[in-house]
Design a protein around this motif. Structure first.
Motif, PDB file in Angstrom:
ATOM      1  N   PRO A   1      12.130  -4.039   4.056  1.00  0.00           N
ATOM      2  CA  PRO A   1      10.969  -3.252   4.501  1.00  0.00           C
ATOM      3  C   PRO A   1      11.188  -1.767   4.244  1.00  0.00           C
ATOM      4  O   PRO A   1      12.321  -1.281   4.266  1.00  0.00           O
ATOM      5  N   ASP A   2      10.102  -1.059   4.000  1.00  0.00           N
ATOM      6  CA  ASP A   2      10.151   0.386   3.801  1.00  0.00           C
ATOM      7  C   ASP A   2      10.004   1.059   5.166  1.00  0.00           C
ATOM      8  O   ASP A   2       8.893   1.166   5.699  1.00  0.00           O
ATOM      9  N   LYS A   3      11.106   1.522   5.718  1.00  0.00           N
ATOM     10  CA  LYS A   3      11.083   2.074   7.073  1.00  0.00           C
ATOM     11  C   LYS A   3      10.436   3.450   7.127  1.00  0.00           C
ATOM     12  O   LYS A   3      10.086   3.915   8.216  1.00  0.00           O
ATOM     13  N   LYS A   4      10.278   4.097   5.990  1.00  0.00           N
ATOM     14  CA  LYS A   4       9.562   5.380   5.970  1.00  0.00           C
ATOM     15  C   LYS A   4       8.060   5.146   6.074  1.00  0.00           C
ATOM     16  O   LYS A   4       7.346   5.886   6.757  1.00  0.00           O
ATOM     17  N   LYS A   5       7.574   4.100   5.395  1.00  0.00           N
ATOM     18  CA  LYS A   5       6.151   3.778   5.485  1.00  0.00           C
ATOM     19  C   LYS A   5       5.814   3.099   6.810  1.00  0.00           C
ATOM     20  O   LYS A   5       4.684   3.190   7.285  1.00  0.00           O
ATOM     21  N   PHE A   6       6.804   2.404   7.383  1.00  0.00           N
ATOM     22  CA  PHE A   6       6.595   1.666   8.633  1.00  0.00           C
ATOM     23  C   PHE A   6       7.632   2.123   9.664  1.00  0.00           C
ATOM     24  O   PHE A   6       8.623   1.443   9.918  1.00  0.00           O
ATOM     25  N   PRO A   7       7.415   3.297  10.266  1.00  0.00           N
ATOM     26  CA  PRO A   7       8.408   3.865  11.187  1.00  0.00           C
ATOM     27  C   PRO A   7       8.612   3.076  12.472  1.00  0.00           C
ATOM     28  O   PRO A   7       9.515   3.391  13.243  1.00  0.00           O
TER      29      PRO A   7
ATOM     30  N   TRP B   1       0.827  -1.208   0.000  1.00  0.00           N
ATOM     31  CA  TRP B   1       0.000   0.000   0.000  1.00  0.00           C
ATOM     32  C   TRP B   1       0.862   1.259   0.000  1.00  0.00           C
ATOM     33  O   TRP B   1       1.992   1.264   0.480  1.00  0.00           O
ATOM     34  N   GLU B   2       0.305   2.332  -0.514  1.00  0.00           N
ATOM     35  CA  GLU B   2       0.943   3.644  -0.435  1.00  0.00           C
ATOM     36  C   GLU B   2       0.785   4.202   0.990  1.00  0.00           C
ATOM     37  O   GLU B   2      -0.160   3.850   1.708  1.00  0.00           O
ATOM     38  N   ALA B   3       1.706   5.097   1.360  1.00  0.00           N
ATOM     39  CA  ALA B   3       1.745   5.598   2.731  1.00  0.00           C
ATOM     40  C   ALA B   3       0.435   6.257   3.156  1.00  0.00           C
ATOM     41  O   ALA B   3      -0.062   6.020   4.269  1.00  0.00           O
ATOM     42  N   GLU B   4      -0.162   7.080   2.293  1.00  0.00           N
ATOM     43  CA  GLU B   4      -1.386   7.785   2.667  1.00  0.00           C
ATOM     44  C   GLU B   4      -2.529   6.815   2.928  1.00  0.00           C
ATOM     45  O   GLU B   4      -3.307   6.983   3.875  1.00  0.00           O
ATOM     46  N   LYS B   5      -2.614   5.760   2.095  1.00  0.00           N
ATOM     47  CA  LYS B   5      -3.665   4.761   2.279  1.00  0.00           C
ATOM     48  C   LYS B   5      -3.466   3.998   3.589  1.00  0.00           C
ATOM     49  O   LYS B   5      -4.426   3.710   4.297  1.00  0.00           O
ATOM     50  N   ILE B   6      -2.208   3.693   3.919  1.00  0.00           N
ATOM     51  CA  ILE B   6      -1.913   3.010   5.179  1.00  0.00           C
ATOM     52  C   ILE B   6      -2.343   3.874   6.363  1.00  0.00           C
ATOM     53  O   ILE B   6      -2.975   3.399   7.302  1.00  0.00           O
TER      54      ILE B   6
END
Length: 380
Positions: free
Chosen positions: A296-302, A179-184
């Motif tokens: 993992p995308d650490k920006k999307k999943f801080p 998913w994109e960050a905004e949707k998450i």
């Protein structure tokens, strides 16, 4: 015959443990089953496992449980009853699967009484890892039951500390991996609970969606395996077949693989250093169509960045991270904040907390309580 206490019997781990124990009645008897207030499940497991004692943490539901189990077993209530149960001389193993920090007192009591603790409660080591591992070194022992930590435990068996370059915990990626960050950030509760692989309780499933479960597991791994932040990382394996990897000093990689079935890790935690025969499905490599890995995308999943900060700071900061997350998840479930508000609350509370070295259980519990107070005040 080994005698077992199961704390958190009504949760997903506890129910899987009941399956393992029921399939191995020639080896295990159950001293105590303890849960919060799922009386239906406690009664089912009582009929299945014939425990000597059953404990509810709910004073309100205690009379009802007494009535339901009258003539079948002794029925008790509260934390003191759990602590008393784990200390009994005839108890061999304590399986702790309590969600949240309520498992810390009985785990410490079990270790001080020289018991083997099969540990599935992440928060126990996140809250007070230094204190718990000190107790395990002095008396008792800990065998991890989380699938990832059981995997690491098996990968590192017989390895010297100087051979270990890096340990990788795997993650499914949860429902929001693509998913994109905004949707998450605006995901609904039902979307957060739609895990693609595992059937878990609500809190753990939401932690998986935010990858906070991996943040907690990184801190847990630090304590269990005496590793530092630079020796720990996360990789996504959507198939949930590889549970952990160890990279050795010569570049060799060792993986622990199995079908995604928590009963395997539970069985190994109970039987270690032996292995129980596993009924049912086994991993068939010829039928495994693909095995993929992603960073993992650490920006999307801080959550993973929070974990790195907590790993490096140590002391009371992991307890602060965990406490803030527990409150944030509750607020999300109550509809007070959006999904992305979980990270906002955790980050804000961590930033505004003074980190101290772990000195006592009272100190870390105070840090936990203060973090919870702050987490209720932060606007999500």
């Amino acid at each position: 015959m080994e005698k077992v206490v199961v704390l958190g019997a009504s949760g997903s781990i506890g129910r899987s443990a009941a399956d393992v124990l029921a399939a191995n009645k020639d080896r295990y008897t159950v001293h105590t089953l303890a849960a919060k207030e799922n009386l239906t499940e406690l009664c089912r497991q009582t009929d299945l496992l014939a425990p000597e004692n059953v404990i509810t943490a709910s004073e309100k539901r205690f009379p009802e449980l007494q009535s339901l189990l009258a003539g079948k077993t002794a029925v008790k209530c509260g934390m003191e009853a759990m602590i008393e149960a784990v200390q009994q001389p005839d108890v061999d193993t304590v399986l702790c699967a309590i969600v949240g920090t309520a498992g810390i007192m009985p785990v410490l009591a079990a270790l001080k009484a020289g018991k083997k603790v099969a540990l599935a409660s992440k928060e126990v080591l996140v809250l007070a890892g230094e204190l718990v591992m000190r107790a395990a070194a002095e008396s008792g022992s800990i065998v991890p039951v989380d699938s990832e930590h059981s995997g690491v435990f098996q990968c590192l068996a017989g390895r010297r500390g100087d051979e270990i370059k890096k340990v990788w915990l795997t993650a499914s990626g949860g429902p929001f991996r693509t998913w994109e960050a905004e949707k998450i950030n605006n995901a609904s509760l039902s979307e957060a609970l739609a895990h693609p692989t595992w059937n878990m309780g609500r809190k753990v499933t939401i932690d998986s969606a935010s990858m906070m479960n991996k943040a907690l597991e990184l801190i847990e791994a630090k304590h269990l395996f005496a590793l530092n932040a630079d020796q720990l990382d996360v990789v996504i394996n959507p198939q949930s077949v590889v549970h952990a990897l160890a990279e050795l000093s010569d570049g060799s990689m060792i993986a622990q693989m199995s079908v995604p079935d928590m009963r395997m890790a539970i069985a190994y935690g109970l039987s270690y250093p032996e292995r129980l025969e596993k009924p049912g499905s086994h991993l068939d490599l010829a039928k495994l169509s693909e095995l993929k890995f992603y960073a993992p995308d650490k920006k999307k999943f801080p959550s993973l960045e929070f974990a790195d900060a907590a790993l490096r700071a140590g002391g009371t900061l992991p307890a602060v991270m965990n406490a803030a997350n527990e409150v944030a998840v509750e607020r999300f479930c109550n509809g007070e904040i959006p999904f992305g508000g979980i990270w906002k609350i955790v980050g804000r509370v961590m930033e505004n907390s003074v980190v101290e070295p772990q000195k006592s259980l009272e100190q870390v519990l105070q840090a936990d309580a203060e973090a919870r107070r702050k987490a209720w005040e932060v606007k999500g």
